[in-house]
Design a protein around this motif. Structure first.
Motif, PDB file in Angstrom:
ATOM      1  N   ASN A 110      27.397   8.703   5.192  1.00 16.52           N
ATOM      2  CA  ASN A 110      26.453   8.310   4.154  1.00 16.52           C
ATOM      3  C   ASN A 110      26.026   6.861   4.299  1.00 16.52           C
ATOM      4  O   ASN A 110      24.900   6.497   3.944  1.00 16.52           O
ATOM      5  CB  ASN A 110      27.065   8.532   2.770  1.00 16.52           C
ATOM      6  N   LEU A 172      26.719   0.162   2.391  1.00 17.40           N
ATOM      7  CA  LEU A 172      25.774   0.713   1.422  1.00 17.40           C
ATOM      8  C   LEU A 172      25.024  -0.393   0.685  1.00 17.40           C
ATOM      9  O   LEU A 172      23.881  -0.202   0.263  1.00 17.40           O
ATOM     10  CB  LEU A 172      26.501   1.619   0.428  1.00 17.40           C
ATOM     11  N   ARG A 175      21.645  -1.262   2.219  1.00 22.64           N
ATOM     12  CA  ARG A 175      20.536  -0.309   2.209  1.00 22.64           C
ATOM     13  C   ARG A 175      19.220  -1.000   1.870  1.00 22.64           C
ATOM     14  O   ARG A 175      19.204  -2.032   1.211  1.00 22.64           O
ATOM     15  CB  ARG A 175      20.784   0.782   1.158  1.00 22.64           C
ATOM     16  N   ASP A 192      16.068  11.259  -0.860  1.00 23.46           N
ATOM     17  CA  ASP A 192      17.284  10.741  -0.224  1.00 23.46           C
ATOM     18  C   ASP A 192      17.036  10.545   1.267  1.00 23.46           C
ATOM     19  O   ASP A 192      16.286  11.297   1.881  1.00 23.46           O
ATOM     20  CB  ASP A 192      18.435  11.735  -0.429  1.00 23.46           C
ATOM     21  N   PRO A 193      17.763   9.565   1.879  1.00 26.87           N
ATOM     22  CA  PRO A 193      18.789   8.704   1.282  1.00 26.87           C
ATOM     23  C   PRO A 193      18.249   7.485   0.535  1.00 26.87           C
ATOM     24  O   PRO A 193      19.016   6.721  -0.011  1.00 26.87           O
ATOM     25  CB  PRO A 193      19.593   8.266   2.496  1.00 26.87           C
ATOM     26  N   HIS A 194      16.929   7.297   0.524  1.00 28.75           N
ATOM     27  CA  HIS A 194      16.369   6.164  -0.207  1.00 28.75           C
ATOM     28  C   HIS A 194      16.469   6.434  -1.702  1.00 28.75           C
ATOM     29  O   HIS A 194      16.285   7.570  -2.139  1.00 28.75           O
ATOM     30  CB  HIS A 194      14.916   5.953   0.197  1.00 28.75           C
ATOM     31  N   GLY A 398      18.222   1.806  -6.925  1.00 36.99           N
ATOM     32  CA  GLY A 398      19.565   1.643  -6.382  1.00 36.99           C
ATOM     33  C   GLY A 398      20.165   0.335  -6.852  1.00 36.99           C
ATOM     34  O   GLY A 398      19.449  -0.609  -7.182  1.00 36.99           O
ATOM     35  N   PRO A 407      23.971  10.258  -1.128  1.00 38.60           N
ATOM     36  CA  PRO A 407      23.027   9.199  -1.506  1.00 38.60           C
ATOM     37  C   PRO A 407      22.966   8.986  -3.011  1.00 38.60           C
ATOM     38  O   PRO A 407      23.254   9.880  -3.804  1.00 38.60           O
ATOM     39  CB  PRO A 407      21.684   9.721  -0.965  1.00 38.60           C
ATOM     40  N   GLU A 408      22.531   7.788  -3.387  1.00 35.88           N
ATOM     41  CA  GLU A 408      22.473   7.412  -4.793  1.00 35.88           C
ATOM     42  C   GLU A 408      21.448   8.229  -5.559  1.00 35.88           C
ATOM     43  O   GLU A 408      21.504   8.333  -6.787  1.00 35.88           O
ATOM     44  CB  GLU A 408      22.154   5.918  -4.914  1.00 35.88           C
TER      45      GLU A 408
END
Length: 976
Positions: A110, A172, A175, A192-194, A398, A407-408
């Protein structure tokens, strides 16, 4: 190597409620042993000092640290040792760090870090929505295993996981929280993952629009089906939509409808948008003709479009990257320069837009431009470059400090305005629950083993929690916590409240406590405070676990409502929703209050008594006892621990699987095998929720055997498990020696230490045949009643021996909703009928009862310990969990009690028994024998007279029936 506490620091690390000092400080002052004795006792404790974790000065009773109590031989140690074997050797490759690497694999992936090896399996697999939670349980298991054994390998594994999670968190934090390179300047990367999930557009942007042009630059990350570039909708059936891809043969589609998907007026493109490449997509609509363009080329036309944008009415669901349907995935693509015109651009103008290289307008006349959204600014704003002020908002923010294996965006999807369910392409499944397990594991690494490296990770996670939740309204948070499964948050309020006690920054402490309260689901919280039962149909674990955190908040702040809510919740579950094994729930849900047996003999869902429910109820019960040491709490605690938890671990060793049950079948004649899916099968491998709580439960059996009073003047004996307590603050070493549950006796031996101490000995609810205490052979003549504690106060010396005798007896536990459906208990042990027939076995007992009320005259011992026979069937302890590989022992936890006639031994009355019941569902003989044991026949006869009088007055028996009953009871004197 991870930093650890010094011995002095460790001795004072117990906790930590900000509102009050740890109770242990009072102990040291009031009862200080000789320094040499204390040092000697502490040296025998793994790590050299007690590490009790959270304690509170508000508690009347407090626990000992796990490393202060050592299990002795017996069934609890056998189960524990099987789990220790798993903890030492998983995954069976011989490399000590292969197990930790599996627990880290999905976290590393991740974060974009190298991820050697593979993943644990079960729910901890790539793309599974709960991935990462099992690693949190694993950290707790390793901490507890170290506390139990002092084995360095458990610390080595735990320290490695903590250190690597710090690297994951750092990665993380790097990011890209903002924009990506766009077609012109910067673009918004959606999905995701953005963190960016979709873009919300202003309401009503279609007002008075009859002619229309939509223009957008799109760079897809993947070939998705039905992912929307743009949606303008009033409802889920009244909308216009531009979709990036429909199928392998249909690329982009424009659709407009007033009647849902079946009524769509469409334009389809045979041309697909290539992945990883910027493409220009446009649609024009004018005079009933719609045209679809890809990269400036017309790819589709529909000359029979009668619906205009204005006909949609006042639209409120206007988005870039999202559909009105949860069956459609969010758009996984970068988007740039999305514009709306209130006129149909010409083919040449569309070509100019698609051919633009530096000027995104392509020199096209801005006449009729309604909005033009650009993404050059950072943050959530997507300003309208048209000058009309129709600014958009990017949904998805995020925050620094994030740590998870997914992902967040998963958290964003459970928040308003999305609040996604636990199914479909945008599903969310208990993300906060997963976060709790990770934080709990790290907090246990700090509290139990003294790993100081865990605390900075937790502080950053705690700030992340506050940042996410404080941006939402209370109503928005309630909508999350009320969402089935997706809104499950475990005991996040507990870890946030505990974390508040660890920081010296008062502002941070306030933020953490504020965040703890944000996990309160106000609807159910207010109902439980008012003692209004609203549990029917609710997901059991989702609403059990927060009550543990309510107690932490109460202990911090003294706000009584949090204590009241937790206490009342417990009373709604016990006994009204509790099976005889101590478990609760069917298919993970609460049934109606008092509904225990419905569906037991049908083909309905067999998933009863989820093991996680017992785990959470035990944690809640234990913490309630600290505040109010009510003996009834400990009766339930023993019932659930001794039966459901003890039975949940299969009786074989395994290096690869936890061998823990998920659910336990309560149907007659069933086994612990439930289906073939690993999560719901008889015994799980790794990765399910109950695998996770299982690795915890079976490595902490010693935690509740002994408690102490808050001031250290009293010692509570709660459970009859062979174990030894090391208590350096008082200088005592006290062992419990017992063959329980096969024998109804136990012995406490003072091996070291001396001093005044109130010894509080539990009298369990099942101890109906007497309870005696002798000190050094002298009977103490205690006045003991079931469900209580007796106190022996004296100055104790090394060598003192306390013998407790509490004869075991057979008795029945009755289902609340049907008193004729019962379980056979032997002391605290649920005895199951070994039989594969799927209908209830029918037993009668009253005609053979003696004055003590014990069912023993109808039950015969067999050759094996704790095995018996009755009515031709084998009775075996529920905790024996399929010790032979490949075999699934069928059993009945419940039988049907059949007592058709009022009889006293051989004396018959002709009066119906089962057919006539009182308002509580009890028969006449139930009411009589509930008062057993009887001192003599006279006491028995007086009870018969009392109950028969009540039944006569209530009109259940006639005068003649009462007379027949009294005569038969008197004549039975010689048979008792």
């Amino acid at each position: 190597m991870s930093k650890r506490f010094s011995r002095r620091d460790a001795l004072r690390m117990g906790a930590m409620a900000a509102a009050a000092p740890a109770a242990g400080s009072a102990v040291a002052g009031a009862f200080a042993p000789a320094a040499s004795a204390s040092t000697s006792i502490a040296a025998a404790i793994p790590g050299g000092a007690p590490r009790p974790g959270w304690t509170s000065g508000t508690w009347e009773v407090a626990p000992f640290a796990l490393n202060q109590v050592t299990l002795g031989d017996g069934i609890y140690k056998e189960k524990r040792d099987r789990m220790l074997n798993y903890a030492r050797n998983y995954p069976g490759t011989g490399n000590m760090l292969d197990g930790p690497d599996r627990m880290l694999h999905l976290f590393r992936r991740n974060a974009g870090l190298p991820a050697p090896g593979t993943w644990p399996g079960g729910w901890d697999t790539p793309n599974h929505l709960l991935r990462g939670h099992f690693s949190g349980h694993w950290m707790t298991m390793l901490a507890q295993a170290w506390a139990a054994t002092g084995e360095e390998q458990f610390l080595t594994k735990l320290d490695y996981i903590v250190a690597e999670l710090a690297k994951v968190q750092d990665a993380l934090d790097q990011r890209n929280f903002g924009r990506v390179a766009g077609k012109f300047g910067k673009a918004a990367q959606l999905s995701d993952p953005h963190p960016n999930q979709f873009v919300t557009l202003p309401a009503g942007i279609n007002a008075d629009v009859t002619d229309l042009t939509i223009s957008a630059w799109v760079n897809p990350v993947a070939n998705q089906t039905n992912a929307r570039i743009l949606t303008i909708a009033r409802t889920s059936s009244v909308y216009l939509a531009l979709t990036a891809r429909i199928s392998d043969t249909v690329g982009p589609r424009f659709a407009i409808t007033l009647n849902g998907a079946n009524g769509e007026q469409r334009i389809d493109s045979p041309v697909q948008l290539p992945v990883g490449t910027w493409s220009h997509v446009a649609v024009t609509l004018s005079g009933g003709t719609g045209r679809l363009y890809v990269n400036g080329t017309e790819v589709g036309v529909n000359a029979a479009m009668t619906v205009t944008p204005a006909a949609l009415g006042a639209t409120v669901s206007n988005w870039i990257g999202r559909s009105t349907s949860n069956d459609h995935a969010l758009l996984n693509a970068a988007v740039d320069e999305v514009s709306l015109h209130g006129r149909a651009l010409s083919a040449a103008e569309v070509q100019a837009l698609a051919s633009a290289t530096t000027d995104p307008t392509g020199g096209v006349d801005g006449a009729g431009l309604l909005a033009r959204w650009t993404f050059d600014d950072e943050g959530q704003a997507a300003p309208d470059a048209s000058g009309h002020g129709r600014d958009a908002t990017i949904i998805g923010t995020g925050h620094l400090g994030y740590l998870a294996a997914f992902p967040e965006g998963q958290f964003i999807r459970i928040e308003p305005p999305m609040v996604q369910p636990n199914s479909g392409p945008n599903a969310v499944w208990a993300v906060w629950y997963t976060h709790h397990k990770i934080m709990r594991g790290l907090l246990n690494a700090y509290d139990i083993t003294g790993n100081e490296d865990a605390l900075p990770i937790l502080f950053r996670m705690g700030e992340w929690v506050h940042s996410r939740l404080s941006a939402l309204t209370p109503a928005g948070r309630d909508s999350m916590w009320n969402t089935y499964s997706a809104g499950e948050a475990g005991s996040m309020n507990e870890v946030m409240a505990e974390l508040a006690s660890h920081t010296s920054d008062s502002a941070q402490r306030d933020r953490f406590l504020e965040a703890a309260k944000m996990f309160t689901f106000s609807t159910l919280f207010n109902a439980t405070i008012a003692d209004v039962d609203q549990l029917n149909g609710r997901h059991a674990n989702q609403y059990m676990a927060p009550n543990i955190g309510y107690l932490r908040i109460f202990e911090h702040t003294g706000e009584e409502d949090f204590h009241t809510a937790a206490r009342n919740f417990w009373g709604m579950v016990v006994p009204h929703r509790t099976f005889s094994n101590g478990g609760a729930g069917r298919s993970e849900h609460f049934r109606a209050r008092g509904d225990i047996t419905s569906g037991f003999t049908s083909t309905s869902d067999p998933r009863h008594a989820e093991t996680c429910c017992a785990y959470n109820m035990l944690r809640l019960t234990r913490n309630l006892f600290f505040i109010e040491p009510e003996p009834a709490f400990m009766d339930f605690y023993e019932q659930a621990l001794h039966n459901q938890i003890l039975s949940s671990r299969r009786d074989i060793d395994s290096n690869t699987n936890t061998e823990v049950t998920y659910h336990q079948n309560m149907w007659p004649g069933r086994s612990r095998r439930i289906g073939n899916t690993i999560e719901y099968s008889r015994y799980g491998g790794n990765g399910s929720c109950c695998n996770g709580t299982g690795v915890e439960s079976h490595t902490k059996y010693q935690e509740t055997v002994f408690f102490r009073s808050g001031d250290g003047s009293a010692l509570y004996l709660n459970l009859f498990i062979q174990a030894t307590l090391n208590w350096p603050e008082r200088g005592f070493v006290i062992s419990q020696e017992t063959a329980f549950p096969a024998a109804g006796s136990t012995r406490l031996r003072f091996q070291a230490g001396s001093g005044a101490l109130d010894l509080k000995l539990r009298v369990p609810g099942w101890a109906k045949q007497g309870y005696k205490v002798a000190v050094n052979g002298k009977d103490q003549k205690v006045d003991a009643t079931p469900t209580s504690y007796v106190t022996i106060s004296r100055v104790w010396q090394a060598g003192d021996v306390v013998d407790i005798t509490m004869p075991l007896s057979f008795w029945v536990d009755k289902a609340v909703n049907d008193k004729s459906v019962q379980s056979i208990m032997y002391g605290p042990t649920l005895m199951v009928v070994r039989d594969a027939n799927t209908s209830y076995r029918e037993f009668s007992f009253f005609s053979q009862l003696g004055l003590n009320g014990d069912l023993a005259p109808s039950i015969q011992a067999s050759d094996a310990s704790m095995h018996f026979t009755t009515h031709g069937y084998l009775l075996a302890p529920y905790y024996i969990a399929d010790p032979v590989p490949g075999q699934f022992n069928s059993f009945h936890t419940y039988f049907k009690r059949v007592e058709p006639e009022v009889v006293f031994r051989s004396q018959k009355t002709g009066v119906p028994n089962d057919a006539v019941r009182d308002q509580n569902g009890e028969t006449f003989l139930d009411r009589v024998w509930d008062s057993a044991p009887f001192a003599d026949h006279g006491a028995f006869l007086r009870r018969v007279e009392t109950v028969s009088g009540e039944w006569f007055e209530a009109g259940r028996h006639t005068r003649r029936q009462r007379q027949d009953i009294l005569i038969a009871a008197a004549r039975a004197q010689s048979e008792f």
